[in-house]
Motif scaffolding. Sequence first.
Motif, PDB file in Angstrom:
ATOM      1  N   ASN A  41       0.864  -1.176   0.000  1.00  0.00           N
ATOM      2  CA  ASN A  41       0.000   0.000   0.000  1.00  0.00           C
ATOM      3  C   ASN A  41       0.905   1.232   0.000  1.00  0.00           C
ATOM      4  O   ASN A  41       1.883   1.283   0.742  1.00  0.00           O
ATOM      5  CB  ASN A  41      -0.868  -0.002   1.256  1.00  0.00           C
ATOM      6  CG  ASN A  41      -1.692  -1.270   1.379  1.00  0.00           C
ATOM      7  OD1 ASN A  41      -2.770  -1.365   0.819  1.00  0.00           O
ATOM      8  ND2 ASN A  41      -1.180  -2.255   2.103  1.00  0.00           N
ATOM      9  N   SER A  62      -8.852  -7.818  -1.496  1.00  0.00           N
ATOM     10  CA  SER A  62      -7.991  -7.824  -2.675  1.00  0.00           C
ATOM     11  C   SER A  62      -8.655  -8.659  -3.756  1.00  0.00           C
ATOM     12  O   SER A  62      -9.622  -9.376  -3.499  1.00  0.00           O
ATOM     13  CB  SER A  62      -6.612  -8.386  -2.309  1.00  0.00           C
ATOM     14  OG  SER A  62      -5.954  -7.495  -1.422  1.00  0.00           O
ATOM     15  N   THR A  63      -8.128  -8.557  -4.960  1.00  0.00           N
ATOM     16  CA  THR A  63      -8.698  -9.260  -6.107  1.00  0.00           C
ATOM     17  C   THR A  63      -8.038 -10.611  -6.354  1.00  0.00           C
ATOM     18  O   THR A  63      -8.714 -11.588  -6.657  1.00  0.00           O
ATOM     19  CB  THR A  63      -8.572  -8.376  -7.373  1.00  0.00           C
ATOM     20  OG1 THR A  63      -9.243  -7.134  -7.117  1.00  0.00           O
ATOM     21  CG2 THR A  63      -9.171  -9.047  -8.594  1.00  0.00           C
ATOM     22  N   ARG A  86      -6.035  -5.141   1.744  1.00  0.00           N
ATOM     23  CA  ARG A  86      -5.303  -3.914   1.478  1.00  0.00           C
ATOM     24  C   ARG A  86      -5.891  -2.812   2.348  1.00  0.00           C
ATOM     25  O   ARG A  86      -6.968  -2.954   2.908  1.00  0.00           O
ATOM     26  CB  ARG A  86      -5.331  -3.556  -0.003  1.00  0.00           C
ATOM     27  CG  ARG A  86      -6.689  -3.434  -0.609  1.00  0.00           C
ATOM     28  CD  ARG A  86      -6.627  -3.368  -2.149  1.00  0.00           C
ATOM     29  NE  ARG A  86      -7.940  -3.488  -2.719  1.00  0.00           N
ATOM     30  CZ  ARG A  86      -8.745  -2.459  -2.981  1.00  0.00           C
ATOM     31  NH1 ARG A  86      -8.350  -1.222  -2.744  1.00  0.00           N
ATOM     32  NH2 ARG A  86      -9.935  -2.656  -3.488  1.00  0.00           N
ATOM     33  N   GLU A 120      -1.142  -5.705  -5.344  1.00  0.00           N
ATOM     34  CA  GLU A 120      -1.271  -7.073  -4.851  1.00  0.00           C
ATOM     35  C   GLU A 120      -0.101  -7.868  -5.409  1.00  0.00           C
ATOM     36  O   GLU A 120       0.173  -7.814  -6.614  1.00  0.00           O
ATOM     37  CB  GLU A 120      -2.583  -7.698  -5.308  1.00  0.00           C
ATOM     38  CG  GLU A 120      -3.799  -7.029  -4.736  1.00  0.00           C
ATOM     39  CD  GLU A 120      -5.095  -7.712  -5.158  1.00  0.00           C
ATOM     40  OE1 GLU A 120      -5.061  -8.899  -5.552  1.00  0.00           O
ATOM     41  OE2 GLU A 120      -6.147  -7.046  -5.090  1.00  0.00           O
ATOM     42  N   TRP A 171      -1.889  -7.520  -9.356  1.00  0.00           N
ATOM     43  CA  TRP A 171      -3.049  -6.651  -9.581  1.00  0.00           C
ATOM     44  C   TRP A 171      -2.732  -5.288  -8.992  1.00  0.00           C
ATOM     45  O   TRP A 171      -2.016  -5.194  -7.993  1.00  0.00           O
ATOM     46  CB  TRP A 171      -4.286  -7.230  -8.901  1.00  0.00           C
ATOM     47  CG  TRP A 171      -5.587  -6.668  -9.414  1.00  0.00           C
ATOM     48  CD1 TRP A 171      -6.305  -5.651  -8.861  1.00  0.00           C
ATOM     49  CD2 TRP A 171      -6.315  -7.099 -10.558  1.00  0.00           C
ATOM     50  NE1 TRP A 171      -7.438  -5.412  -9.598  1.00  0.00           N
ATOM     51  CE2 TRP A 171      -7.478  -6.302 -10.651  1.00  0.00           C
ATOM     52  CE3 TRP A 171      -6.098  -8.088 -11.528  1.00  0.00           C
ATOM     53  CZ2 TRP A 171      -8.411  -6.451 -11.660  1.00  0.00           C
ATOM     54  CZ3 TRP A 171      -7.030  -8.240 -12.530  1.00  0.00           C
ATOM     55  CH2 TRP A 171      -8.168  -7.436 -12.599  1.00  0.00           C
ATOM     56  N   HIS A 190      -4.503  -1.522  -7.735  1.00  0.00           N
ATOM     57  CA  HIS A 190      -5.686  -0.714  -7.424  1.00  0.00           C
ATOM     58  C   HIS A 190      -5.256   0.746  -7.420  1.00  0.00           C
ATOM     59  O   HIS A 190      -4.314   1.111  -6.714  1.00  0.00           O
ATOM     60  CB  HIS A 190      -6.244  -1.068  -6.044  1.00  0.00           C
ATOM     61  CG  HIS A 190      -6.672  -2.488  -5.929  1.00  0.00           C
ATOM     62  ND1 HIS A 190      -7.945  -2.909  -6.234  1.00  0.00           N
ATOM     63  CD2 HIS A 190      -5.993  -3.596  -5.544  1.00  0.00           C
ATOM     64  CE1 HIS A 190      -8.035  -4.209  -6.038  1.00  0.00           C
ATOM     65  NE2 HIS A 190      -6.861  -4.648  -5.628  1.00  0.00           N
ATOM     66  N   ASP A 250      -7.048   4.620  -7.115  1.00  0.00           N
ATOM     67  CA  ASP A 250      -8.247   5.421  -6.924  1.00  0.00           C
ATOM     68  C   ASP A 250      -8.324   6.475  -8.033  1.00  0.00           C
ATOM     69  O   ASP A 250      -7.303   7.064  -8.409  1.00  0.00           O
ATOM     70  CB  ASP A 250      -8.191   6.096  -5.543  1.00  0.00           C
ATOM     71  CG  ASP A 250      -9.507   6.733  -5.185  1.00  0.00           C
ATOM     72  OD1 ASP A 250      -9.716   7.899  -5.586  1.00  0.00           O
ATOM     73  OD2 ASP A 250     -10.322   6.078  -4.509  1.00  0.00           O
TER      74      ASP A 250
END
Length: 194
Positions: free
Chosen positions: A81, A115-116, A122, A131, A152, A154, A156
């Motif tokens: 993160n 998470s995916t 996360r 990830e 993966w 993420h 925003d």
Amino acid sequence: MEIDPTEVQSLYRTLAGAVVPRPIAWVSSRGPVGVDNLAPYSFFNVVSVAPPVVMFAPVDGQDGLKDTPTNIRETEEFVVNIVTEPLAEAMNQTSATLPHGESEFDHAGLARAESTTVDAPRVAETPVAFECSLYEMVDIGASTMVLGEVEWVHIDDSVTTDGKLDVEKVDAVGRLSGNLYATTEERFSLERPP
């Protein structure tokens, strides 16, 4: 001033104080019994883009590996993160030494997001999270370098422009030395020569 590299304490202070600012990997992992761990590491960077690999290097504890690298060794997954200025105090809270089995997410009052591709959560509030699956762990002296392949990402929408990550919108926090940190709020541009 001259420094003898065999004087480890003096050398640590010099390395950590001269190589600045260092980005912070705020690493979340889930232990095999389901306890969520979250800890910041300022020995962090990108290693490769093909394959996409990031690394962080936690200093070992007095009894060997700390919770984060232990969890990663056992589960082979984690999330990096990115720490931004609004999250700096919470990140600092997660650096506390907690009793084994207590979650830093709960200690710092942070929300988890699913998470995916990995089981580790996360940080819901971070604008960027990677990830990762374990690529390799390398013991280097009193540290363990953890290499993770990004599975993966993420991002925003608040930190994007035209569908791409906009570095001018990510006010990332970097570690200086001791209790000092910096943000990326002040920026300047240089044209790369041909």
